[in-house]
Write an enzyme that holds these catalytic residues in place. Structure first.
Site, short mmCIF file in Angstrom:
data_model
loop_
_atom_site.label_atom_id
_atom_site.label_comp_id
_atom_site.label_asym_id
_atom_site.label_seq_id
_atom_site.Cartn_x
_atom_site.Cartn_y
_atom_site.Cartn_z
N HIS A 163 -5.91 51.33 38.35
CA HIS A 163 -4.99 52.25 39.01
C HIS A 163 -4.50 51.58 40.31
O HIS A 163 -5.26 50.84 40.94
CB HIS A 163 -5.70 53.56 39.44
N CYS A 258 -10.31 58.03 44.77
CA CYS A 258 -10.29 58.68 43.45
C CYS A 258 -10.78 60.11 43.52
O CYS A 258 -10.34 60.97 42.75
CB CYS A 258 -11.18 57.94 42.46
N1 ARG Z 1 -13.61 57.14 35.16
C1 ARG Z 1 -12.31 57.45 35.68
C2 ARG Z 1 -11.26 56.85 34.76
O1 ARG Z 1 -11.48 55.80 34.23
C3 ARG Z 1 -12.16 56.95 37.08
C4 ARG Z 1 -10.89 57.36 37.74
C5 ARG Z 1 -10.62 56.70 39.04
N2 ARG Z 1 -9.53 57.30 39.73
C6 ARG Z 1 -8.65 56.68 40.50
N3 ARG Z 1 -7.81 57.39 41.17
N4 ARG Z 1 -8.58 55.37 40.53
O2 ARG Z 1 -10.21 57.41 34.56
#
Ligand code: ARG
Length: 264
Positions: A163, A258
């Protein structure tokens, strides 16, 4: 005053693997999870951040990572379309939550992935979008139409930093911290074009997902354990840090940012 939405962990575990940090054999220490979350809340409280909460739904272990629900902008909520089926329902609960706040809901076509504030960030009146790992490039023109502004986009190339908010931390209109190994040459050129001050985050700090932090005025809320060098780099631009343990949440591939959906 900064306003955020958090999802207190009630059912946070690693039940599937959708990013390279996640390993189902990794058990999560529920006591530590609670302590990490309470630590984050304590810091936000001290910094005067206004916090709203949405209850975590059973069967949605990743719902704690509220940043991915979508983007609340003014009185509008752009709902996320999660890439993986395991997380899709989260944005329905988020939509219902924002409806109770009387937000106007905006949705993208079902087949276009868009993971909210994980990939769409704003600073100094500009918008930045990461695609290629979770969100689709195709969402960009639709998002530009919805927010009524151009968006600067980056193809993300590093599977560990899937992300934009895991590898790109804008501090202010002129200053950003990045993981250089997450961007193509063209992306690095764009970063340099828009930000006169670029902080390059080391591999060691990236292993703590250091860019996944929340900026509250001149304070950066960030995972415990980051290097003195990174703190010195932040200090050059007038920023101090508040550090908090994120070891359990990192098992799911996330950290401070996150967990935090910011209202813009
Ligand atoms: N386990 C989650 C996923 O893979 C983690 C999300 C992390 N969120 C973020 N905003 N980077 O989607």
């Amino acid at each position: 005053m900064k306003k955020v939405l958090l999802c207190p962990p009630q059912y946070f575990t690693i039940e599937y693997e959708i990013n390279p940090w996640m390993h189902i054999e990794n058990t999560v220490d529920q006591d530590k999870v609670k302590k990490e979350f309470d630590g984050l809340i304590r810091i936000y409280k001290e910094l005067g951040v206004q916090m709203l909460e949405i209850p975590q739904e059973k069967g949605l272990p990743d719902m704690v990572y509220a940043a991915n629900f979508g983007n609340p902008i003014g009185n509008m909520f752009i709902k996320a379309n999660f890439k993986y089926s395991q997380r899709k329902k989260e944005s329905d609960f988020a939509k219902a939550f924002f409806e109770t706040l009387h937000f106007t809901i905006k949705e993208l076509p079902d087949d276009i992935a868009f993971e909210g504030q994980g990939d769409l960030l704003t600073i100094g009146g500009r918008w930045f979008y990461g695609y290629g790992k979770r969100s689709d490039k195709k969402a960009k023109p639709l998002l530009e139409e919805i927010i009524g502004s151009e968006i600067v986009d980056f193809r993300l190339i590093n599977p560990y930093y899937y992300h934009l908010d895991t590898c790109f931390l804008p501090l202010d209109a002129k200053t950003v911290a990045i993981n250089p190994r997450s961007f193509e040459e063209e992306g690095l050129e764009k970063v340099a074009h828009y930000f006169p001050n670029v902080i390059t985050v080391s591999e060691e700090d990236n292993s703590l997902i250091a860019c996944n932090a929340v900026v509250v005025e001149k304070t950066i809320v960030i995972a415990r354990g980051i290097s003195q060098k990174l703190k010195d780099d932040f200090a050059k631009y007038g920023y101090t840090t508040r550090e908090t343990a994120m070891d359990e949440f990192r098992k799911g591939g996330g950290s401070v940012k996150c967990l935090t959906l910011e209202f813009h």
